[in-house]
Design a protein around this motif. Sequence first.
Motif, PDB file in Angstrom:
ATOM      1  N   PHE A  84       4.315  22.257  27.297  1.00 33.00           N
ATOM      2  CA  PHE A  84       5.563  21.477  27.348  1.00 33.00           C
ATOM      3  C   PHE A  84       6.686  22.157  26.572  1.00 33.00           C
ATOM      4  O   PHE A  84       7.861  21.864  26.771  1.00 33.00           O
ATOM      5  CB  PHE A  84       5.336  20.069  26.754  1.00 33.00           C
ATOM      6  CG  PHE A  84       5.208  20.085  25.256  1.00 33.00           C
ATOM      7  CD1 PHE A  84       4.014  20.399  24.644  1.00 33.00           C
ATOM      8  CD2 PHE A  84       6.303  19.823  24.449  1.00 33.00           C
ATOM      9  CE1 PHE A  84       3.903  20.457  23.263  1.00 33.00           C
ATOM     10  CE2 PHE A  84       6.214  19.868  23.064  1.00 33.00           C
ATOM     11  CZ  PHE A  84       5.002  20.191  22.473  1.00 33.00           C
ATOM     12  N   ASN A 112       3.641  28.391  20.559  1.00 37.95           N
ATOM     13  CA  ASN A 112       4.250  27.927  21.810  1.00 37.95           C
ATOM     14  C   ASN A 112       5.778  27.832  21.760  1.00 37.95           C
ATOM     15  O   ASN A 112       6.450  28.132  22.737  1.00 37.95           O
ATOM     16  CB  ASN A 112       3.678  26.564  22.190  1.00 37.95           C
ATOM     17  CG  ASN A 112       2.253  26.684  22.697  1.00 37.95           C
ATOM     18  OD1 ASN A 112       1.880  27.708  23.264  1.00 37.95           O
ATOM     19  ND2 ASN A 112       1.457  25.651  22.490  1.00 37.95           N
ATOM     20  N   MET A 223       7.507  16.663  19.604  1.00 34.50           N
ATOM     21  CA  MET A 223       7.076  16.260  20.941  1.00 34.50           C
ATOM     22  C   MET A 223       7.005  14.739  21.035  1.00 34.50           C
ATOM     23  O   MET A 223       7.530  14.126  21.973  1.00 34.50           O
ATOM     24  CB  MET A 223       5.714  16.857  21.287  1.00 34.50           C
ATOM     25  CG  MET A 223       5.295  16.469  22.703  1.00 34.50           C
ATOM     26  SD  MET A 223       3.626  16.941  23.154  1.00 34.50           S
ATOM     27  CE  MET A 223       2.744  15.441  22.766  1.00 34.50           C
ATOM     28  N   GLY A 274      -1.080  24.417  16.889  1.00 33.57           N
ATOM     29  CA  GLY A 274       0.297  23.938  17.035  1.00 33.57           C
ATOM     30  C   GLY A 274       0.560  22.634  16.318  1.00 33.57           C
ATOM     31  O   GLY A 274       1.702  22.243  16.116  1.00 33.57           O
ATOM     32  N   MET A 275      -0.511  21.942  15.923  1.00 31.07           N
ATOM     33  CA  MET A 275      -0.358  20.637  15.267  1.00 31.07           C
ATOM     34  C   MET A 275      -0.669  20.708  13.780  1.00 31.07           C
ATOM     35  O   MET A 275      -0.696  19.679  13.100  1.00 31.07           O
ATOM     36  CB  MET A 275      -1.296  19.615  15.918  1.00 31.07           C
ATOM     37  CG  MET A 275      -1.024  19.389  17.391  1.00 31.07           C
ATOM     38  SD  MET A 275      -2.402  18.551  18.210  1.00 31.07           S
ATOM     39  CE  MET A 275      -2.417  16.977  17.384  1.00 31.07           C
ATOM     40  N   CYS A 359      -0.746  18.668  26.629  1.00 29.06           N
ATOM     41  CA  CYS A 359       0.454  19.405  26.237  1.00 29.06           C
ATOM     42  C   CYS A 359       0.347  20.920  26.406  1.00 29.06           C
ATOM     43  O   CYS A 359       1.365  21.594  26.454  1.00 29.06           O
ATOM     44  CB  CYS A 359       0.854  19.042  24.811  1.00 29.06           C
ATOM     45  SG  CYS A 359      -0.487  19.204  23.658  1.00 29.06           S
TER      46      CYS A 359
HETATM   47  C1  LIG Z   1       0.622  22.599  22.459  1.00 27.42           C
HETATM   48  C2  LIG Z   1       1.239  21.839  21.375  1.00 27.42           C
HETATM   49  N1  LIG Z   1       1.054  20.523  21.299  1.00 27.42           N
HETATM   50  C3  LIG Z   1       1.637  19.778  20.334  1.00 27.42           C
HETATM   51  C4  LIG Z   1       2.407  20.341  19.370  1.00 27.42           C
HETATM   52  C5  LIG Z   1       3.043  19.482  18.323  1.00 27.42           C
HETATM   53  O1  LIG Z   1       4.393  19.355  18.555  1.00 27.42           O
HETATM   54  P1  LIG Z   1       5.411  18.961  17.374  1.00 27.42           P
HETATM   55  O2  LIG Z   1       5.277  20.011  16.331  1.00 27.42           O
HETATM   56  O3  LIG Z   1       6.731  18.941  18.046  1.00 27.42           O
HETATM   57  O4  LIG Z   1       4.969  17.637  16.877  1.00 27.42           O
HETATM   58  C6  LIG Z   1       2.622  21.689  19.414  1.00 27.42           C
HETATM   59  C7  LIG Z   1       3.479  22.333  18.426  1.00 27.42           C
HETATM   60  O5  LIG Z   1       3.643  23.527  18.422  1.00 27.42           O
HETATM   61  C8  LIG Z   1       2.017  22.464  20.431  1.00 27.42           C
HETATM   62  O6  LIG Z   1       2.196  23.776  20.506  1.00 27.42           O
END
Ligand SMILES: Cc1ncc(COP(=O)(O)O)c(C=O)c1O
Length: 377
Positions: A84, A112, A223, A274-275, A359
């Motif tokens: 996303f 990402n 997100m 990413g989280m 995501c």
């Molecule tokens: C694939 C994926 N999902 C979720 C998230 C979490 O998003 P956010 O940091 O905007 O809460 C990320 C953050 O990089 C991500 O890469």
Amino acid sequence: MKSLKSIKNWTLTKSLKNNNFSFKRNYVLRFVPSLLLTNAFKSISSWKNYKPTPLLKLDKLQKNLKLKNVFYKDESKRFHLKSFKALGGAYAVEKISKGKKNIIISSATAGNHGRSVAWGAKRLGLKCKIFVSQYVSDTRVKEIKKFGAEVIRVKGDYENSLNECKKLSKKNNWKIVQDVSTKDYKLVPQLTMAGYSIMIKEISKQTNQYITHIFLQAGVGGMAAGVVTGVAKYFKRIPKIIIVEPDRADCVLQSIKHNKLKKIKIKKESIMGGMSCNEMSYIPWQILKKTSNCCVSVSDRNIAKTVAMLKDKKLSKNSIIGGECSAPGIMSLVGVCNNTKIKKIIELNENSNVLVIGCEGNADVKLYKQLLSKGRK
Ligand SMILES: Cc1ncc(COP(=O)(O)O)c(C=O)c1O
């Protein structure tokens, strides 16, 4: 691999009801104005190769959990970026550069976001510098380099990479496109969230069922907050919002618990790379502190199994490529269903139409393969 029966034992690490919950559309759209959302959709839907990502049904899972519907928004198909994030960083680059060709874009990333920024810069023929910490995999770095960006590795964690990015950007007059907002840095994160809201715009046209619950993965909360802005603008009825985080990086849960922005210490990085964030972004905090009904956290334990179940059609009739950050949406739904108390609090039952966000796909191909083979054992 074990059958779907094994999910009966899946648990949440923590769950927390938000006592300050009060969802008001106007309040949400004060932080990311409705016009920004309209403009984001207008621009992004005109990009080459744009098409809505599939809204799949996890029909086998919904039957097992005795829910009416479990929808899965498959962001592995988002342009060719496999997440996303393609909607956020690349859009912000377009807006910030305003057609100029002689600027250099910079950003720090866990993977990402940087890939999206690099792609956005390449689309417009701009130079780009991406800063990554020592924890970002070589595979992810390679993917960013594919778009012609220069990647700068920084010792330490994400915060170190961000600090270095800020320092060099100031010195060299590079334009930072960062998805994390602070009190003094709002526009780019707002644009990024406006981009993410497209997921909800699409869903509002993809089903005529009213979504009753959305499970949203959070790192810094961008997100989740972006999706909430989409809900405020495009959905006729407001669903329950459940935030899920790695238990080693539960900065949203801790902030909601203490009713103030909390910075936490990450002792060990989660596989949900990413989280794995230690502090919420400022605007997402303003939005989520009022609009999330509850926060939950999960461990890394069932990530590989979920990745394999998605791929091997254990959850649906489709084979789905969902990476390490897609899995926790499903794991937390299962965890809530196994927890009578929290299930009752959020009124999850046989009439519920649940949405989980897939995501990312195999954005890190090497890690994805490892998870798949581990999960199949
Ligand atoms: C694939 C994926 N999902 C979720 C998230 C979490 O998003 P956010 O940091 O905007 O809460 C990320 C953050 O990089 C991500 O890469």
